[in-house]
Design an enzyme around this catalytic site. Structure first.
Site, PDB file in Angstrom:
ATOM      1  CE  LYS A  34       0.903   1.212   4.435  1.00 10.44           C
ATOM      2  NZ  LYS A  34       1.529   2.500   4.847  1.00 10.44           N
ATOM      3  N   GLY A 133       9.649  -0.484   4.576  1.00 11.39           N
ATOM      4  CA  GLY A 133       9.636   0.536   3.533  1.00 11.39           C
ATOM      5  C   GLY A 133       8.432   1.450   3.537  1.00 11.39           C
ATOM      6  N   GLY A 136       3.739  -1.577   4.038  1.00 10.72           N
ATOM      7  CA  GLY A 136       2.945  -2.639   4.654  1.00 10.72           C
ATOM      8  C   GLY A 136       3.235  -4.016   4.117  1.00 10.72           C
ATOM      9  N   GLY A 137       4.484  -4.303   3.753  1.00  7.39           N
ATOM     10  CA  GLY A 137       4.810  -5.613   3.202  1.00  7.39           C
ATOM     11  C   GLY A 137       4.573  -6.751   4.178  1.00  7.39           C
ATOM     12  CG  ASP A 172      -0.655  -0.827   7.780  1.00 10.68           C
ATOM     13  OD1 ASP A 172      -1.548   0.029   7.942  1.00 10.68           O
ATOM     14  OD2 ASP A 172       0.554  -0.552   7.697  1.00 10.68           O
TER      15      ASP A 172
END
Length: 334
Positions: A34, A133, A136-137, A172
């Site tokens: 996102k 980063g 929201g990985g 998230d």
């Protein structure tokens, strides 16, 4: 505010598509990263959190999790690996924990607590979203795992129920399940789906390093205190952001892009400032730090503009990924 479905406290309207397949022994699920097109942060609260008003966009940079049944029982017989098909650097991939601290393990165990016959499990993660980063990985990994385990163990949970489980892992995670576009209030966990029928085009520039979200928030607090800035408690996203998303109008959205965390991210990583300016000079309609950073998002007019901008940034030595959003949330692909 116009919306298509409302969610509060991590609870969503159930979607109509099925979340499980007959007798699967291996299930692969894709979930999006996102960006935040708008992010306003309130003062530090007594509980240690900050209230936010955010606009989330799921974009076409995906994580994948493959869940494979194996002999044994949980919680002991669960393993995690990272796929060689991942596109991040070996150094970044080496930093991923493969034990119970990984969100995919925590997500699997939440579903196992509900499943009648949870079996041993191997989870393989294919990483394409930057680590630490601001995209929201990790939350996308958790969302993909919830959907995969629900299918593998035939628990038959609705999206609403999966989102409720996901909210235990972080604000998230429910959005990665939902996808699309949404307004987030509270600490980001009070989500309302926003109308955004036409995808917008972006170029993402990841960094070779990550930024800790708590450190970025703490830096924002420190900078505000040093500057005598009294932040207000955010109560809503600017109407201009939602109107531009509803119209699918990149030109209209450009002046509304905003992120309170950007100053803190640039303070911690001054190199971001030059890249933001470079992207704007190369023709981006607007540029912003995504979430807590350090991934940068450049707004483009259309597909061709995004591809040209990515090429120009690439010529200057930056990894640059054209993406579009909003896109669908976590879904089974195999």
């Amino acid at each position: 505010m116009e919306s298509a479905g409302t969610a509060r406290n991590g609870s969503f309207e159930a979607l109509s598509e099925p979340l499980w397949q007959p007798e699967p022994r291996r299930v692969k699920v894709r979930a999006p990263g996102k960006i935040n097109a708008f992010f306003q942060v309130g003062p530090l609260r007594s509980d240690g959190y900050h209230a936010v008003a955010s606009t989330y966009l799921a974009v076409s940079r995906y994580e994948e999790v493959a869940a494979t049944a194996r002999s044994g029982t949980l919680p002991t017989d669960i393993t995690v690996s990272v796929s060689s098909a991942s596109s991040l650097t070996p150094e970044q991939l080496a930093s991923i924990p493969l034990d119970g601290s990984n969100l995919v393990v925590k997500a699997a165990l939440l579903v196992a607590d509900i499943a009648e016959k949870p079996c041993g499990l191997h989870l393989e993660i294919t990483k394409h979203v930057p680590i630490a980063g601001g995209m929201g990985g990790g939350s996308a990994d958790a969302a993909a795992t919830l959907v995969a385990c629900d299918a593998l163990w035939h628990t038959g949970l609705s999206r609403e129920e999966l989102a409720q489980l996901g909210s235990e892992l972080g604000a998230d995670v429910p959005f990665a399940l939902m996808g699309g576009a949404a307004v987030g209030l509270g600490i980001g966990d009070e989500l309302t789906a926003a109308l955004a029928p036409t995808p917008l085009h972006w170029v993402l520039v990841p960094a070779e390093f990550g930024l800790s979200t708590p450190v970025v928030y703490g830096t924002l607090d420190t900078l505000r205190e040093a500057g005598g800035i009294q932040a207000d408690e955010p109560v809503q996203v600017e109407a201009g952001v939602l109107a531009a998303l509803r119209a699918g109008d990149a030109q209209a959205l450009a002046p509304w892009l905003h992120n309170d965390l950007q100053t803190a991210a640039e303070n911690l990583a001054p190199s971001l400032t030059a890249v933001l300016a470079q992207g704007t000079a190369l023709g981006a309609l607007a540029a912003i730090v995504s979430g807590s950073g350090p991934t940068l998002a450049f707004l483009a007019a259309d597909t061709a503009h995004a591809q040209d901008l990515a090429a120009a940034l690439g010529d200057r030595g930056h990894r640059a990924w054209p993406v579009e959003g909003p896109v669908h949330g976590a879904h089974i692909i195999l």
